[in-house]
Design an enzyme around this catalytic site. Sequence first.
Site, PDB file in Angstrom:
ATOM      1  N   PRO A 170     -20.812  -7.300 -10.013  1.00  0.00           N
ATOM      2  CA  PRO A 170     -22.248  -6.565  -9.228  1.00  0.00           C
ATOM      3  C   PRO A 170     -22.127  -6.588  -7.892  1.00  0.00           C
ATOM      4  CG  PRO A 170     -22.657  -8.236 -11.269  1.00  0.00           C
ATOM      5  CD  PRO A 170     -21.120  -8.567 -10.776  1.00  0.00           C
ATOM      6  N   CYS A 171     -22.663  -5.475  -7.378  1.00  0.00           N
ATOM      7  CA  CYS A 171     -22.661  -5.108  -5.863  1.00  0.00           C
ATOM      8  C   CYS A 171     -23.990  -5.124  -5.310  1.00  0.00           C
ATOM      9  CB  CYS A 171     -22.206  -3.867  -6.021  1.00  0.00           C
ATOM     10  SG  CYS A 171     -23.144  -2.544  -6.626  1.00  0.00           S
ATOM     11  N   GLN A 172     -25.079  -5.468  -6.087  1.00  0.00           N
ATOM     12  CA  GLN A 172     -26.314  -5.498  -5.478  1.00  0.00           C
ATOM     13  C   GLN A 172     -26.626  -6.225  -4.257  1.00  0.00           C
ATOM     14  OE1 GLN A 172     -25.723  -5.601  -8.541  1.00  0.00           O
ATOM     15  NE2 GLN A 172     -27.121  -4.232  -9.852  1.00  0.00           N
ATOM     16  N   GLY A 173     -25.992  -7.279  -3.933  1.00  0.00           N
ATOM     17  CA  GLY A 173     -26.227  -8.255  -2.919  1.00  0.00           C
ATOM     18  C   GLY A 173     -25.783  -7.370  -1.625  1.00  0.00           C
ATOM     19  N   ASN A 179     -15.654  -1.258  -6.896  1.00  0.00           N
ATOM     20  CA  ASN A 179     -17.044  -1.647  -6.237  1.00  0.00           C
ATOM     21  C   ASN A 179     -17.610  -0.811  -5.502  1.00  0.00           C
ATOM     22  OD1 ASN A 179     -19.171  -3.586  -5.791  1.00  0.00           O
ATOM     23  ND2 ASN A 179     -18.014  -5.083  -6.551  1.00  0.00           N
TER      24      ASN A 179
END
Length: 364
Positions: free
Chosen positions: A80-83, A119
């Site tokens: 997951p890439c939201q950060g 990503n």
Amino acid sequence: MSDGEIHVLDLFAGTGGLTAGFHAGSARFRSVGAVEMDRAAAASYAASFPETPVSPGRIEDWLERGDLPKNVDVVVGGPPCQGFSTLGRQDAEDERNTLWRQYARTLVLTQPKYFVVENVAAFARSPQYLDFVAETGPTGSLRDYAFQHRILNAADYGSPQLRKRAVLIGYHRDLEFPGFPEPTHAAEPTLNGLKPYVTVGQALKGVPLEPDKDDVRDRVTHFHSIPMPGEFSPRDLHWSRTYTMLSRNRFANIPEGGNRFDLPADLLAPCWVKHKTGSGDVMGRLRSDRPSVTIRTEFFKPEKGRYIHPKADRAITHYEAALLQGFPTEHRFIGNRGEIARQIGNAVPIPLGAAIARQLAKQF
């Protein structure tokens, strides 16, 4: 491997975009396991690839249980890439930023020949990327591996969508770097044999302008004994939405390729009146003769980007978004509207995954 099979393990698998891409790239790829925390996405993966064991839940728990498959040749996945995404608020302390460590831990335990990390483009400029590089150093946990990265545009590989992603291809140091796939398409094809970009009009050819599948939305299936909406084929996702008259009037005043700047003063939102600059994609209409913008998880909201249909006065439907992502007709989706939208928007475009798969298949 038997009969030339190449065994693939998919981490952070989502609905299975990368898996679908690898299967499309070569019939030799066989998926031997998948891990996905989102239960609806895991259910969609299980319905689409019934022969592949799917572990719904946290990757940390999966690793602790020791459910890893044996004889893994390739590990793929997009933590997951939201950060560290360039969209929204960036948070260096976001716990999702450290999930690449679980990816690295899986590599140590399965010892594949190759691995692929996909990503957002910003990942290649993040501290997490530098930490990942450090792990391949002489004292790192991945010292037996090396990798290279490149920003790839899905449209360059036959996707009807402009979507730039950071792609890392890793390899065991006993092997050669397999290289990145060469583009097959271009905006302005030259004499070197490239094909023209696939357009929105080509991808949506034959799709009814009026959504016609609202009657299938009440289906129910069970995943691990939990009732969930579905299962749905991509064609089943041609669902309508209810718009206010104000929204319809706005849509009608935006030409193909236009956006909120084309609206007359009486149709502008108060915030748009005060802000004459900013994104040109907000309340934007797609063009039939070009690839789409990046399909994100809220593609059904015109105020979130350039998601108005090229011809109809509405946002693109879930079906149309799935087509722009390249999902095959046999793929299956499970979940409510929002959950399926996230599955579609978070997926790797299938043509891009297929191009990477073909490149790796050459090494076996």
